[in-house]
Every structure is written in structure tokens, then in C-alpha cells.
Design a protein around this motif. Sequence first.
Motif, PDB file in Angstrom:
ATOM      1  N   ASP A  48      -6.839  24.686 -25.328  1.00 14.72           N
ATOM      2  CA  ASP A  48      -6.156  23.488 -24.852  1.00 14.72           C
ATOM      3  C   ASP A  48      -4.696  23.500 -25.284  1.00 14.72           C
ATOM      4  OD1 ASP A  48      -8.739  22.929 -24.192  1.00 14.72           O
ATOM      5  OD2 ASP A  48      -8.698  20.853 -24.852  1.00 14.72           O
ATOM      6  N   TRP A  49      -3.812  23.052 -24.397  1.00 13.79           N
ATOM      7  CA  TRP A  49      -2.404  22.957 -24.770  1.00 13.79           C
ATOM      8  C   TRP A  49      -1.745  21.833 -23.990  1.00 13.79           C
ATOM      9  CZ3 TRP A  49      -3.194  25.784 -20.390  1.00 13.79           C
ATOM     10  CH2 TRP A  49      -2.209  25.756 -19.401  1.00 13.79           C
ATOM     11  N   TYR A  50      -0.582  21.447 -24.455  1.00 15.47           N
ATOM     12  CA  TYR A  50       0.241  20.449 -23.767  1.00 15.47           C
ATOM     13  C   TYR A  50       1.692  20.821 -23.992  1.00 15.47           C
ATOM     14  CZ  TYR A  50       0.856  18.660 -28.486  1.00 15.47           C
ATOM     15  OH  TYR A  50       1.154  18.561 -29.823  1.00 15.47           O
ATOM     16  N   ASP A  51       2.572  20.236 -23.209  1.00 15.09           N
ATOM     17  CA  ASP A  51       3.998  20.467 -23.394  1.00 15.09           C
ATOM     18  C   ASP A  51       4.770  19.397 -22.638  1.00 15.09           C
ATOM     19  OD1 ASP A  51       6.261  21.639 -24.350  1.00 15.09           O
ATOM     20  OD2 ASP A  51       5.947  23.589 -23.381  1.00 15.09           O
ATOM     21  N   LEU A  52       5.945  19.099 -23.130  1.00 13.13           N
ATOM     22  CA  LEU A  52       6.914  18.240 -22.440  1.00 13.13           C
ATOM     23  C   LEU A  52       8.210  19.031 -22.353  1.00 13.13           C
ATOM     24  CD1 LEU A  52       6.284  14.691 -23.950  1.00 13.13           C
ATOM     25  CD2 LEU A  52       5.836  15.446 -21.630  1.00 13.13           C
ATOM     26  N   ILE A  53       8.657  19.291 -21.127  1.00 14.58           N
ATOM     27  CA  ILE A  53       9.770  20.204 -20.886  1.00 14.58           C
ATOM     28  C   ILE A  53      10.936  19.428 -20.289  1.00 14.58           C
ATOM     29  CG2 ILE A  53      10.454  22.354 -19.772  1.00 14.58           C
ATOM     30  CD1 ILE A  53       7.397  22.893 -19.400  1.00 14.58           C
ATOM     31  N   PRO A  54      12.073  19.358 -20.982  1.00 14.41           N
ATOM     32  CA  PRO A  54      13.250  18.703 -20.391  1.00 14.41           C
ATOM     33  C   PRO A  54      13.735  19.491 -19.178  1.00 14.41           C
ATOM     34  CG  PRO A  54      13.489  18.989 -22.771  1.00 14.41           C
ATOM     35  CD  PRO A  54      12.320  19.808 -22.354  1.00 14.41           C
ATOM     36  N   LEU A  55      14.056  18.779 -18.094  1.00 14.06           N
ATOM     37  CA  LEU A  55      14.547  19.393 -16.873  1.00 14.06           C
ATOM     38  C   LEU A  55      15.950  18.884 -16.573  1.00 14.06           C
ATOM     39  CD1 LEU A  55      11.344  19.106 -14.635  1.00 14.06           C
ATOM     40  CD2 LEU A  55      12.094  21.066 -15.992  1.00 14.06           C
ATOM     41  N   PRO A  56      16.684  19.601 -15.757  1.00 18.36           N
ATOM     42  CA  PRO A  56      18.029  19.129 -15.396  1.00 18.36           C
ATOM     43  C   PRO A  56      17.989  17.746 -14.754  1.00 18.36           C
ATOM     44  CG  PRO A  56      17.701  21.407 -14.697  1.00 18.36           C
ATOM     45  CD  PRO A  56      16.380  20.908 -15.152  1.00 18.36           C
ATOM     46  N   GLY A  57      19.054  16.997 -14.955  1.00 22.42           N
ATOM     47  CA  GLY A  57      19.159  15.684 -14.336  1.00 22.42           C
ATOM     48  C   GLY A  57      18.367  14.603 -15.023  1.00 22.42           C
ATOM     49  N   GLY A  58      17.969  14.823 -16.279  1.00 18.92           N
ATOM     50  CA  GLY A  58      17.236  13.793 -17.000  1.00 18.92           C
ATOM     51  C   GLY A  58      15.760  13.731 -16.686  1.00 18.92           C
ATOM     52  N   ARG A  59      15.292  14.664 -15.855  1.00 17.60           N
ATOM     53  CA  ARG A  59      13.871  14.685 -15.536  1.00 17.60           C
ATOM     54  C   ARG A  59      13.083  15.376 -16.655  1.00 17.60           C
ATOM     55  NH1 ARG A  59      13.058  18.155 -11.463  1.00 17.60           N
ATOM     56  NH2 ARG A  59      15.087  19.103 -11.899  1.00 17.60           N
ATOM     57  N   VAL A  60      11.781  15.287 -16.585  1.00 22.53           N
ATOM     58  CA  VAL A  60      10.925  15.913 -17.583  1.00 22.53           C
ATOM     59  C   VAL A  60       9.644  16.379 -16.903  1.00 22.53           C
ATOM     60  CG1 VAL A  60       9.761  13.763 -18.240  1.00 22.53           C
ATOM     61  CG2 VAL A  60       9.858  15.663 -19.872  1.00 22.53           C
ATOM     62  N   ALA A  61       9.118  17.518 -17.365  1.00 22.35           N
ATOM     63  CA  ALA A  61       7.833  18.018 -16.871  1.00 22.35           C
ATOM     64  C   ALA A  61       6.803  17.873 -17.981  1.00 22.35           C
ATOM     65  CB  ALA A  61       7.951  19.473 -16.445  1.00 22.35           C
ATOM     66  N   ALA A  62       5.720  17.194 -17.679  1.00 18.05           N
ATOM     67  CA  ALA A  62       4.601  17.058 -18.611  1.00 18.05           C
ATOM     68  C   ALA A  62       3.493  17.995 -18.152  1.00 18.05           C
ATOM     69  CB  ALA A  62       4.107  15.624 -18.651  1.00 18.05           C
ATOM     70  N   VAL A  63       2.999  18.821 -19.073  1.00 18.42           N
ATOM     71  CA  VAL A  63       1.994  19.826 -18.740  1.00 18.42           C
ATOM     72  C   VAL A  63       0.819  19.674 -19.688  1.00 18.42           C
ATOM     73  CG1 VAL A  63       1.601  22.262 -18.239  1.00 18.42           C
ATOM     74  CG2 VAL A  63       3.927  21.354 -18.224  1.00 18.42           C
ATOM     75  N   ILE A  64      -0.379  19.813 -19.151  1.00 16.49           N
ATOM     76  CA  ILE A  64      -1.577  19.859 -19.982  1.00 16.49           C
ATOM     77  C   ILE A  64      -2.534  20.851 -19.345  1.00 16.49           C
ATOM     78  CG2 ILE A  64      -2.890  18.009 -18.830  1.00 16.49           C
ATOM     79  CD1 ILE A  64      -3.655  17.068 -21.703  1.00 16.49           C
ATOM     80  N   GLY A  65      -3.244  21.625 -20.159  1.00 17.63           N
ATOM     81  CA  GLY A  65      -4.122  22.633 -19.597  1.00 17.63           C
ATOM     82  C   GLY A  65      -5.139  23.135 -20.594  1.00 17.63           C
ATOM     83  N   ASP A  66      -6.005  24.023 -20.109  1.00 12.69           N
ATOM     84  CA  ASP A  66      -7.090  24.552 -20.931  1.00 12.69           C
ATOM     85  C   ASP A  66      -7.397  25.965 -20.468  1.00 12.69           C
ATOM     86  OD1 ASP A  66      -9.263  25.029 -22.499  1.00 12.69           O
ATOM     87  OD2 ASP A  66     -10.534  23.459 -21.672  1.00 12.69           O
ATOM     88  N   VAL A  67      -7.202  26.929 -21.365  1.00  3.08           N
ATOM     89  CA  VAL A  67      -7.536  28.324 -21.066  1.00  3.08           C
ATOM     90  C   VAL A  67      -9.021  28.535 -21.307  1.00  3.08           C
ATOM     91  CG1 VAL A  67      -7.136  30.730 -21.710  1.00  3.08           C
ATOM     92  CG2 VAL A  67      -5.222  29.126 -21.631  1.00  3.08           C
ATOM     93  N   GLN A  68      -9.636  29.279 -20.430  1.00  6.30           N
ATOM     94  CA  GLN A  68     -11.069  29.556 -20.551  1.00  6.30           C
ATOM     95  C   GLN A  68     -11.374  30.237 -21.878  1.00  6.30           C
ATOM     96  OE1 GLN A  68     -12.231  32.801 -18.170  1.00  6.30           O
ATOM     97  NE2 GLN A  68     -14.437  32.494 -18.389  1.00  6.30           N
ATOM     98  N   GLY A  69     -12.449  29.772 -22.541  1.00  7.27           N
ATOM     99  CA  GLY A  69     -12.913  30.421 -23.765  1.00  7.27           C
ATOM    100  C   GLY A  69     -12.587  29.622 -25.002  1.00  7.27           C
ATOM    101  N   HIS A  70     -13.268  29.981 -26.100  1.00  7.66           N
ATOM    102  CA  HIS A  70     -13.073  29.326 -27.390  1.00  7.66           C
ATOM    103  C   HIS A  70     -12.955  30.403 -28.468  1.00  7.66           C
ATOM    104  CE1 HIS A  70     -14.854  26.120 -24.937  1.00  7.66           C
ATOM    105  NE2 HIS A  70     -14.181  25.299 -25.715  1.00  7.66           N
ATOM    106  N   ASP A  71     -11.814  31.056 -28.508  1.00  8.87           N
ATOM    107  CA  ASP A  71     -11.581  32.099 -29.491  1.00  8.87           C
ATOM    108  C   ASP A  71     -10.083  32.306 -29.632  1.00  8.87           C
ATOM    109  OD1 ASP A  71     -10.922  33.442 -27.129  1.00  8.87           O
ATOM    110  OD2 ASP A  71     -12.826  34.530 -27.065  1.00  8.87           O
TER     111      ASP A  71
END
Length: 688
Positions: A357-380
Motif C-alpha cells: 500500500d502507498w499514497y502520495d501528494l504531488i504538487p503540480l504546476p499552477g497550484g494543482r495537486v495530484a493525490a495518489v493511492i494504490g496497492d501493489v499485489q503481494g505482502h512481502d
Amino acid sequence: MDTQGAVPGALPAPGTWPADAATSLALNRTGTFDWDLDRGLLHLDVPGLAVWDLRPDEYDEDPAALAARLPPAESARLDALVSQAMKDGRTTYGVYFRIRCRDGTPRWTHTQGYIQRDARGRPHRIIGIVRDATEELRHATDRLTLDSERSRESSVVEETTAALAHARTVGDVVGVLESARGMGRLGAVSLMMGLVEGHHIRQMAEGRTSSIVPELEYTRIDADFPMSEVARTMTSRFFTSQQEFATRYPRLWPYIAPLRASAAAYLPLIAQGRAIGALGLLFREKHTFPPSEQTLLTALASTIAQSLQRAMLYEQELELAESLQRFMLPHSIPAVPGLRTEVSYRPARQGRDIGGDWYDLIPLPGGRVAAVIGDVQGHDTHAAAVMGQLRIVLRAYAAEGHTASTVLARASTFLHDLDTDRFATCLYAEADPSSGWLRLVRAGHLDPLLLRRDGGCRALPVAGALPLGLPHLGPLDFPVTSVELEVGETLLMFTDGLVERPGADLDDGVRELRDAAGRGPEDLRKLADWLCELPGDRAGADDMALVLLRRATAPAPRPGRRLHQHVAPGDLHAVAGVRQMARTAVRAWNADPCADAVELAAQELTVNALRHTDGGAVVTFRLLGGADRRVRVEVEDTSPVQPELGADEDTGLTGRGLLLVDRLADVWGVESRGTGKSVWCEFVCPLT
């Protein structure tokens, strides 16, 4: 020898051997009787009368005289058993019963009789013995007690071993030992346990009587203390008196004395041929350790040592795994004007493996922002490593200004090219705080939730695509869903660990999360904690990630503001995103009168760049201040060839787009940029 009930003078005369039968019976508190059933007379010899606690002058051979010595229940039971034996045609019977002595104390008694019958089979005489069975039953009770003790000790080993099999951490092992299922069943009033750390022993367990002493929590292994000694020598020590303990360890005795222990056992905890710790047990009202009990304690210590070693390895691996995963997650969350953001991550509490599992908040040009959340297969750790690479790639593509669909398409290709046989789910949300517009792309992930200002919460359907890492054709495979986030509304993005329950439907978990969000606290940090604590003990098999985006009051427009977007080579479908960005920018900057012109000019310049150059394009919108407030559109490409302005009468397509820009814009031009160029235009937009 206790001679209660024995006949005086029954001892054999000196020099007589062997003893006669009467003497043997009398000395063993056994008498004889002869019961004439026809006449109703029951004769008892002197030893027999002694068993019934009667003197010869108190008995006249009437069986009724014995009733005074029999409790009613025992009398009824004895009569029933003898009568049944006579009815069944048996020749013998035997029964244990209790009589009441003259001082009121009970006495266990046993009688055995031989039934004589006449020619017709009718019983007419019983000849037998009666004896004091107190000693016999006491020995039987001792045997039962011994068997019970051995059974109890065996069950302690079995139950403690079974409980330790489920212990994952050192704390779990200590909890088992201190519980009713563990060493407490052996009668220990206090338990001490220390683990070897280099040349020292760190005491870990307090026991039920708080036996940890601050001065002794961390001691050298060569110190003169029992736990140090047994760990150093790998030999058990047993103490069966306070004096023995005080003499051997005078420095420790002042701390042990208040516990009023009468015995102690100190055992080394040995795993793979080395001492990893020591165990101390204190007992009250105990003054011996039989060999069988020493063997039992030694066996238990071996089991405990194996569990401890497994728990220590588990904790080390878990700490390493959690550190790895936390290192790969963002260390800080950027502040975004116009948006309130909050994230939360909870590692799995079951198993040593970690998730992707991961998340991120990425500043973008023009004051915008990208919010990301995801999950890679597996538990290791492999999943965590892939997660780290994927997060970095997503951040890089997003920062370049690519559209949301392009970012995920490129990330999917990257993951596929890694050849890891892993896929990942992902939810990508590009947010513009000034306008409230969200562009969402979902790759095999769960739909987000939308929490309204009034507390209502609903699922927000987002067009779906296959997970990242699977074969894709390009950005077209990742459709974009656009929605407007009103001021005060909150977007909830989460991984399945937050809603997945063993044996339950996933939709039920989502509904539970939705209902909880609606009644949760208003503060965003408290809301994140509230939602992550919602699963409680039902969770733990998977890690959990949560991202919250809440639109605050839209910031006031300011000169110098810009929006920036990268368009991939030949990606004409991205033009729709450019038009959306143009309209968003104009609305955010209160320049609605020139919205159509800006949108159309941005479209034409972008199409020209994609059709007439080999590379991609970078589209930028700027708000310029000054006496005449202007919106500037710039489209930068990699071709140095200058565009040509076509004539009205031209029938070809070349230059027609630029001609349209010339008619719409207040001013336009071309600037060289190294190996490429930038075509720009400006629109005067007074403040409305």
C-alpha cells in the motif's frame, strides 16, 4: 504405629512365628462375622466389634444394634446391596461404606461376605469379614492425587506449548507465561524473565507481584545474580529454602524477601545451543522440587526458549519491514493553498510480511495537486520495493505535467517492463483548489467516497481500467472522470485493508466506512484516525492507507499564477483535457468573458504542435497582471520550424489554426526555445 481400632493384646507373643490368622486379622483391623439369617443373629468377634467402635458389652448379636453406627443413607445403601446380592443368586459380595464412630468422626469400612444357600438356593447364612478401610482409601487417594498432579503437569506442558504456538512477539510470550494457562498453574507466585543482549541481561517480565527492580533491569551477564548465573553456565538452579537463597545471593535477597517466597527455580532459556535468556519462578509454601518437576520445568524452559527465539526474529523482521515501507512512503505532505489534506497509514498487525500500500501528494504546476493511492499485489518486501519504484515513477510523470490518463498509462507500462509478475491497483486524483475540479482515473482500485458538508457520504463512481502492470494500449485505456469538489466537501481515497473483513463481503465494509465517515469528527486529522481505528480487532491481515482531500475556501486569483500540462506525442485525445484546463483556469481567474476564445485558441495551438512536430507539447496558462489584466496561453514544442500564417482564401489546412488564433487573441507571437519554440497568445480579460 497407630493402633486405633486394634484389639488389645493382639500382638504375637515373643518368639512365636508365624503369627496365627486371628493375630494377623486383628493387627490389620479386620474382624469376622457370622450372620444367621434364619434366627436373625449376627455374631462379631472382638476385632470386628473394634471396627464398628463397639465394646463387647454394647452388642448382643442383634443386627439392629449396629444401626446406631450407620448414617441412614449408608444403612439404606448397605441393605440394598446385600439384598440384591442374595436375590441375584451370587455367593459373594463386597461393599465400602461409612460408619459413625462414638466421637462422631466418620470411618471408611469394607465388608465382604460369603452367602450360604440351602438345597433350594435360599440364602440362610453369611460368613464374612469387616475391616477398617481408612488407611487403604487414604493410600488410594494419595495415588489419585499423584496421578492428578502428573496429569495437571502434563496439561500445563500441553496448554502452555499450544498457547506459545500462537505467540508472535516477546510480549505475547510473557503474556502466556503470566496467564492462567501458563506457569501460574504450577503454583508460581511470581515470574521473572530476562533476555541476553550482548554481555548483559535485560529483565522483560514483571510477574504478578511486580518483581522487576529498577537496579536489576539491566545487569551484566557475569554479575553474581541467579539469572546471570544460569544464562552464563546454561545450568538450572533450584532453591528450597529462604536461608539457602539468602546465603547464596545476599545482594539480591533484600529484593526477594518481601515476596515471602519459600522456593525458587531459575532456568536458562537455550535455543540452538546458546542461552538467549533466563527464567525465574518464585513459589510460596513449597520446599522441594522432585526430579519429575525439575524435568517438567526444564522441558518448559526449552519450549519457552524456542518461542522466544521465534518471537525475537519476528519482531526484528517486522521492524525491518515496517522501516523499509515507511521509508518508501512520503516523509511529509506538502501544503496546498485552497485544500486541506490528511493521510494515514497503518501497517498490518498479523504476519511478518508487509504490504504494498502507498499514497502520495504531488504538487503540480499552477497550484494543482495530484493525490495518489494504490496497492501493489503481494505482502512481502518485494511488494514494498515495487511500490517504492512505482511511487517515484508516478511522481516523475505527474510533475512533468502529463494528463492523469497519460500518467497512469506510462506508469503501467513501466511496471509491466519491470517484469516482476506483479500488478498494482491505483486511484489518481488531480485537483485544482481554485476551481474545485477533480480529474480522477481508477486502475482496478476501489471507488472513492465523497463526504458532503452536511455529513452525508456516498460512493463516487469513477470510470475503471485494468490494474497497472497489465498490457495496455495507451492513455485511452484509462478514462478520466471529472467532478467538481464544492467548498467544504471531502474526497476519501482508501485501500482495501480499511474495508476488508475475513469472511465478509467487501461491499459491507465499504458501507460501514461510508456510514462512519458521515458521523465522524469534523477535524480532518481526527477523522483520519477515526476511520483507521474503525476496523478494530477485525483488521490486521492487511495494511491500510487513507488520503483525505477537503476543499477549503477558494484562494483569490493572483497575477503570475499558471497552469501547466504536458501532452504526449500524437495524443490528440489529450486536447479535451487542454480545453478543460483552459476553462478551469479562466473560471478560477474570474475571466469568464474570454473563456471561449482562450479555450479555442489553446485547442488550435495544441493540435498544430501535435500534427506538425514529432515530439509532444507543453501547454501553459498564465494570469498576467498590470494595467490590462491578461490571460496568456503558451504551447511549447521541440521543433525549431516557425509556423506560417495562412491566407483566408487558402483551401489547405496548413496555417488555418494559427489564423484563427490571430483573429481571437489580442496579441500573439513565437519565441525560440533552444531546439524548439513556444507559440503564445494573450487575451485581455478585465476583472469581472
